[in-house]
Design an enzyme around this catalytic site. Structure first.
Site, PDB file in Angstrom:
ATOM      1  N   GLU A 111      41.615  51.366  40.830  1.00  8.88           N
ATOM      2  CA  GLU A 111      42.978  51.235  41.377  1.00  8.88           C
ATOM      3  C   GLU A 111      43.034  50.422  42.664  1.00  8.88           C
ATOM      4  OE1 GLU A 111      41.707  54.023  40.165  1.00  8.88           O
ATOM      5  OE2 GLU A 111      43.173  55.064  38.920  1.00  8.88           O
TER       6      GLU A 111
ATOM      7  N   ALA B  34      46.105  53.196  33.436  1.00  8.71           N
ATOM      8  CA  ALA B  34      47.549  53.015  33.232  1.00  8.71           C
ATOM      9  C   ALA B  34      47.784  51.607  32.700  1.00  8.71           C
ATOM     10  CB  ALA B  34      48.274  53.194  34.553  1.00  8.71           C
TER      11      ALA B  34
ATOM     12  N   GLY C 291      43.366  55.940  35.034  1.00  4.16           N
ATOM     13  CA  GLY C 291      43.938  57.111  34.363  1.00  4.16           C
ATOM     14  C   GLY C 291      43.060  57.611  33.224  1.00  4.16           C
TER      15      GLY C 291
ATOM     16  N   GLU D  24      40.634  59.754  34.819  1.00  2.00           N
ATOM     17  CA  GLU D  24      41.345  60.974  35.231  1.00  2.00           C
ATOM     18  C   GLU D  24      41.619  61.893  34.034  1.00  2.00           C
ATOM     19  OE1 GLU D  24      44.163  58.414  37.308  1.00  2.00           O
ATOM     20  OE2 GLU D  24      43.851  59.613  39.102  1.00  2.00           O
TER      21      GLU D  24
HETATM   22  N1  COA Z   1      46.733  47.898  31.064  1.00  2.84           N
HETATM   23  C1  COA Z   1      47.274  46.972  30.259  1.00  2.84           C
HETATM   24  N2  COA Z   1      46.544  46.125  29.509  1.00  2.84           N
HETATM   25  C2  COA Z   1      45.205  46.254  29.592  1.00  2.84           C
HETATM   26  C3  COA Z   1      44.576  47.182  30.409  1.00  2.84           C
HETATM   27  C4  COA Z   1      45.397  48.038  31.182  1.00  2.84           C
HETATM   28  N3  COA Z   1      44.903  48.980  31.972  1.00  2.84           N
HETATM   29  N4  COA Z   1      43.236  47.045  30.272  1.00  2.84           N
HETATM   30  C5  COA Z   1      43.052  46.061  29.392  1.00  2.84           C
HETATM   31  N5  COA Z   1      44.239  45.586  28.978  1.00  2.84           N
HETATM   32  C6  COA Z   1      44.489  44.514  28.020  1.00  2.84           C
HETATM   33  C7  COA Z   1      44.148  43.154  28.601  1.00  2.84           C
HETATM   34  O1  COA Z   1      45.218  42.666  29.400  1.00  2.84           O
HETATM   35  C8  COA Z   1      43.945  42.363  27.334  1.00  2.84           C
HETATM   36  O2  COA Z   1      45.203  42.052  26.792  1.00  2.84           O
HETATM   37  P1  COA Z   1      45.463  40.584  26.149  1.00  2.84           P
HETATM   38  O3  COA Z   1      44.492  40.503  24.983  1.00  2.84           O
HETATM   39  O4  COA Z   1      46.889  40.667  25.721  1.00  2.84           O
HETATM   40  O5  COA Z   1      45.162  39.580  27.230  1.00  2.84           O
HETATM   41  C9  COA Z   1      43.299  43.379  26.382  1.00  2.84           C
HETATM   42  O6  COA Z   1      43.627  44.657  26.902  1.00  2.84           O
HETATM   43  C10 COA Z   1      41.797  43.248  26.340  1.00  2.84           C
HETATM   44  O7  COA Z   1      41.301  43.340  27.681  1.00  2.84           O
HETATM   45  P2  COA Z   1      40.333  42.238  28.337  1.00  2.84           P
HETATM   46  O8  COA Z   1      40.477  42.317  29.813  1.00  2.84           O
HETATM   47  O9  COA Z   1      40.559  40.916  27.705  1.00  2.84           O
HETATM   48  O10 COA Z   1      38.926  42.794  27.834  1.00  2.84           O
HETATM   49  P3  COA Z   1      37.527  42.703  28.575  1.00  2.84           P
HETATM   50  O11 COA Z   1      36.546  43.215  27.594  1.00  2.84           O
HETATM   51  O12 COA Z   1      37.317  41.356  29.161  1.00  2.84           O
HETATM   52  O13 COA Z   1      37.642  43.723  29.814  1.00  2.84           O
HETATM   53  C11 COA Z   1      38.233  45.797  30.898  1.00  2.84           C
HETATM   54  C12 COA Z   1      37.869  45.097  29.588  1.00  2.84           C
HETATM   55  C13 COA Z   1      38.623  47.223  30.530  1.00  2.84           C
HETATM   56  C14 COA Z   1      37.042  45.794  31.841  1.00  2.84           C
HETATM   57  C15 COA Z   1      39.413  45.066  31.570  1.00  2.84           C
HETATM   58  O14 COA Z   1      40.440  44.911  30.609  1.00  2.84           O
HETATM   59  C16 COA Z   1      40.002  45.770  32.751  1.00  2.84           C
HETATM   60  O15 COA Z   1      39.455  45.698  33.854  1.00  2.84           O
HETATM   61  N6  COA Z   1      41.137  46.450  32.573  1.00  2.84           N
HETATM   62  C17 COA Z   1      41.901  47.039  33.643  1.00  2.84           C
HETATM   63  C18 COA Z   1      41.305  48.313  34.106  1.00  2.84           C
HETATM   64  C19 COA Z   1      42.070  48.888  35.253  1.00  2.84           C
HETATM   65  O16 COA Z   1      42.210  48.294  36.310  1.00  2.84           O
HETATM   66  N7  COA Z   1      42.603  50.095  35.053  1.00  2.84           N
HETATM   67  C20 COA Z   1      43.291  50.836  36.062  1.00  2.84           C
HETATM   68  C21 COA Z   1      44.746  50.654  35.987  1.00  2.84           C
HETATM   69  S1  COA Z   1      45.538  51.623  37.215  1.00  2.84           S
END
Ligand code: COA
Length: 290
Positions: A164, A96, A141, A144
């Site tokens: 989450e 999400a 998500g 999911e």
């Molecule tokens: N929602 C909103 N933005 C997200 C996102 C999410 N679920 N996942 C990644 N992004 C955004 C980051 O905030 C970042 O934005 P920015 O460039 O404006 O700062 C961009 O996508 C790139 O992500 P970043 O974290 O810099 O890349 P990374 O390669 O270091 O890490 C992930 C990638 C996927 C491991 C990490 O982004 C992450 O853990 N995301 C969240 C996953 C999560 O918790 N999902 C469940 C949500 S309920």
């Protein structure tokens, strides 16, 4: 010069031409190219989640587009298989959109998860098989969504997780119900309780994905599988999918409802606010159990 416009009040004003500019009014499904792209290659539909700059995270806008596209896909008798994938090389869907989770209180938590559960169930029950081509992170998500598909195949760079709890909430889009059914209670419990990611090999080992391919071959191999299924008799495929789906013991309906309400409850906690803020401020969360 040609301009493509989505449908709107300007439609009758422009009527195809404005001075030297050609104006093409896109049909409802064509105009949904912003965050979900839908294309057809013969009898195979390909739906691409298209927010690569945000790791294809599921926003409210994306949910609305997905819903509308599903209306079209459900009514399209020409497709035999649907493929769902993510744009770019990094993410299938990273969950999400966390920036929208800030405002998610209990009422919104229930409403949004109920809506997304319904969308994912429509995907699960689509009359044609759905293949998730997982091209990178499938988190929250995104995991999911992949779980709602009939078959999952992935790139060797894919990673899977249900992070989450690290945000102070719980999965709400069906993950607590579909993950244990697919990989068993113990492995699902570990993934959901730790929020840790697993790589493609581990996902293959535990049966979360059917096959792993080198990243560059993923779409080619997905198309091959889709074409094979598409070549089978359509009604047999439809009945077989329905029957296999119904093999899952008991009715998970009450489980989904409970998941949605518990997700809503988790949205009322201080830990949820801390978890979301910590992610957005790129720091480690400090949780109090409140
Ligand atoms: N929602 C909103 N933005 C997200 C996102 C999410 N679920 N996942 C990644 N992004 C955004 C980051 O905030 C970042 O934005 P920015 O460039 O404006 O700062 C961009 O996508 C790139 O992500 P970043 O974290 O810099 O890349 P990374 O390669 O270091 O890490 C992930 C990638 C996927 C491991 C990490 O982004 C992450 O853990 N995301 C969240 C996953 C999560 O918790 N999902 C469940 C949500 S309920």
């Amino acid at each position: 010069m040609k301009f493509k416009l989505s449908q709107g009040p300007w439609e009758t004003v422009f009527e195809g031409k404005l001075h030297d500019y050609d104006i093409e009014i896109l049909s409802n499904s064509e105009s949904l190219i912003l965050v979900v792209i839908y294309e057809k290659k013969k009898n195979i539909g390909i739906l691409t989640i298209n927010r690569p700059q945000k790791m294809n995270a599921i926003s409210n806008e994306l949910t609305a587009e997905l819903k509308q596209l599903l209306d079209d896909i459900e009514n399209d008798s020409s497709i035999r298989v649907l493929i769902i994938t993510g744009q770019g090389d990094k993410a299938f869907v990273a969950g999400a959109d966390i920036s929208e989770l800030i405002d998610r209180n209990a009422a919104l938590g229930r409403r949004v998860t109920k809506e997304r559960q319904e969308i994912f169930s429509r995907i699960e029950n689509l009359q044609v098989p759905v293949i998730a081509a997982v091209n990178g992170y499938a988190l929250g998500g995104g995991l999911e969504l992949a779980l709602a598909c009939s078959v999952r195949i992935c790139s060797n760079t894919a990673q899977f997780g249900a992070p989450e709890v690290k945000l102070g909430i719980i999965p709400g889009d069906g993950g607590t119900q579909r993950l244990p059914r697919l990989v068993g209670l113990g492995r699902a419990m570990e993934m959901i309780l730790t929020g840790d990611f697993i790589d493609a090999e581990e996902a293959f080992r535990i049966g979360l994905v059917n096959r792993v391919f080198p990243h560059d071959l993923l779409m080619q191999k997905t198309m091959e599988l889709a074409q094979k299924i598409a070549s089978r008799p359509p009604l047999a495929i439809r009945f077989a999918k329905d029957a296999v789906n119904r093999s899952q013991a008991g009715s998970p309906t009450s489980g989904y409802t409970l998941e949605s309400y518990l997700h809503a409850l988790s949205c009322t906690t201080e830990d949820k606010n801390e978890g979301i803020s910590a992610f957005l401020e790129k720091r480690k969360g400090k949780f109090k159990g409140k």
